[in-house]
Design an enzyme around this catalytic site. Sequence first.
Site, PDB file in Angstrom:
ATOM      1  N   TRP A 198      44.653  27.641  47.282  1.00  0.00           N
ATOM      2  CA  TRP A 198      45.416  27.692  48.529  1.00  0.00           C
ATOM      3  C   TRP A 198      45.413  29.051  49.180  1.00  0.00           C
ATOM      4  CZ3 TRP A 198      48.888  31.494  47.869  1.00  0.00           C
ATOM      5  CH2 TRP A 198      49.330  31.753  46.574  1.00  0.00           C
ATOM      6  N   SER A 218      43.506  29.196  38.278  1.00  0.00           N
ATOM      7  CA  SER A 218      44.050  29.885  37.101  1.00  0.00           C
ATOM      8  C   SER A 218      43.133  29.750  35.890  1.00  0.00           C
ATOM      9  CB  SER A 218      45.431  29.317  36.761  1.00  0.00           C
ATOM     10  OG  SER A 218      45.277  28.045  36.170  1.00  0.00           O
ATOM     11  N   LEU A 254      38.433  32.838  38.022  1.00  0.00           N
ATOM     12  CA  LEU A 254      39.771  32.601  37.472  1.00  0.00           C
ATOM     13  C   LEU A 254      40.692  33.796  37.708  1.00  0.00           C
ATOM     14  CD1 LEU A 254      38.481  30.860  34.202  1.00  0.00           C
ATOM     15  CD2 LEU A 254      39.006  29.837  36.433  1.00  0.00           C
ATOM     16  N   CYS A 295      43.264  37.073  44.139  1.00  0.00           N
ATOM     17  CA  CYS A 295      42.890  37.272  42.726  1.00  0.00           C
ATOM     18  C   CYS A 295      42.446  38.702  42.443  1.00  0.00           C
ATOM     19  CB  CYS A 295      41.739  36.353  42.335  1.00  0.00           C
ATOM     20  SG  CYS A 295      42.161  34.646  42.494  1.00  0.00           S
ATOM     21  N   GLU A 344      49.539  37.943  36.339  1.00  0.00           N
ATOM     22  CA  GLU A 344      49.319  38.202  37.763  1.00  0.00           C
ATOM     23  C   GLU A 344      50.628  37.945  38.511  1.00  0.00           C
ATOM     24  OE1 GLU A 344      45.270  37.025  40.021  1.00  0.00           O
ATOM     25  OE2 GLU A 344      45.982  35.557  38.601  1.00  0.00           O
TER      26      GLU A 344
HETATM   27  C1  SIN Z   1      40.459  35.070  45.702  1.00  0.00           C
HETATM   28  O1  SIN Z   1      41.580  35.535  45.722  1.00  0.00           O
HETATM   29  O2  SIN Z   1      40.145  34.215  44.890  1.00  0.00           O
HETATM   30  C2  SIN Z   1      39.387  35.480  46.679  1.00  0.00           C
HETATM   31  C3  SIN Z   1      39.582  36.802  47.235  1.00  0.00           C
HETATM   32  C4  SIN Z   1      38.460  37.323  48.067  1.00  0.00           C
HETATM   33  O3  SIN Z   1      37.548  36.617  48.470  1.00  0.00           O
HETATM   34  O4  SIN Z   1      38.490  38.530  48.304  1.00  0.00           O
END
Ligand code: SIN
Length: 490
Positions: A158, A239, A261, A294, A392
């Site tokens: 999302w 995740s 992940l 991420c 995280e």
């Molecule tokens: C992600 O948070 O999975 C992607 C982040 C990004 O493309 O910089």
Amino acid sequence: MTLSIECQDLMPGRQLIGAEWREASDARRFDVTDPATDTVFASVPDGSAADARAAVDAAHAAFTIWRAVPAKQRAQIIKRWNDLVMANQEDLGRLISREQGKPLAEGRGEVAYAASYIEWFAEEATRANGDVIPAPVTGRRMLALKEPVGVVAAITPWNFPAAMIARKIAPALAAGCTVVCKPAEDTPLTSLALVKLAQRAGVPPGVINIVTASRERTPEVVDVWLDDARVRKISFTGSTPVGQHLARRSADTLKKLSLELGGNAPFIIFEDADIDAAVEGLMAAKFRNGGQTCVCPNRVFLHERVHDAFTDRLTGYVAALKVGPASNQNSQIGPMINARAAEKIERHVQDAIAKGAKVLTGGIRLSALGPNYYAPTVLVNVDSTMACSNEETFGPVVPITRFSNEADVIALANATPFGLAAYFYSSDVRRIWRVADALESGIVGINEGVLAAEAAPFGGVKASGYGREGSVHGLDDYMHVKYLCQGQLH
Ligand code: SIN
């Protein structure tokens, strides 16, 4: 006030299976909530196992047709998709911001970011070259060809509802694969809009199929794809526990996997760093998408000699960030995706405070704005016993740990099961190469906070997964190598 969406024709409100935009097999639907106001503003089909099977049937039937389309023609269709995405940048940006919550400038930016992957893979489609291998004996010709793997299941998150779809579907199409896709239940609308535009660009029926499903129904849909041997690959962003589940469950059919992940990115500022550049880099890396990325720095390590100067400057910037809904054009930090996300941030900050961390700014939920808002926060005196150092946080929190020497900080940075992104700032060229080599991470930012680009390989090591998205490597993830050997040529 809510963000208006003009593009009703980009909101089919149904899922695409083969040539048909359909309801779920049992007509169930689920709600889509605006995280800025916590109110329902749309609904989509709640896809079932029967829908998941129908999607694979359609993708499997389309595969023989699509893989035979010449690469140049596939490239032209994908390029048209890119052009349509950019032509609809404003509408798509508003849709992203409405269902995901990010400020409008970031919503528009994400559309351009998504399109950059689509354009890149349109170009890569014509470059899936193989090899001609010098034969070790006379009278033989030996070749290695690249072939599409087949039907790909793309399961997307999302936090970047457009970019992650683009980063998975564009290379699959470029390689000659067909796709079954399940977008995150929080943000299904952007993906439906993108698929609608792909259809308009000329992607033939069955080549992209999209099944939307609620949190409760998602396992039912994904299990069908895991069990079906016709699905040859899964590309998943999300995740680590879910990635591990997918790896275990796809073992029986030995699918190829790309797993992007969880992360726990360290951000190290050495005593010889350019402090202004490091503050700017940390702000950009940490607060993109409100910290829900991420690759966001999750642990900040500051050398003791620059600790106070750096935290003073940083705290000033963080305290000045404007928090609010995307409908307010001054907002720089939007709501978190849902109340669970805001609760997790709250838990991490409270745990850190209880174990001795100090709040320099923020440290509270902004309940007057709604249930999903959290104040941009700076914490100091953070150590490795705290939850925010080990999980995280996925929110606008900068947890700072003081260090005094290079070997210690490298050990701390690597003391995590994860290895997606790492960042450091230094002006010593010998140190730069030493530290870059020592960090256990798929992506390393050196004096730079913004790393992702369509031409760069994105992906992790250790518990952050495997496979690469973007770049020349991103196409290979959707292909296998076939060796041809012809003899009797003398
Ligand atoms: C992600 O948070 O999975 C992607 C982040 C990004 O493309 O910089």
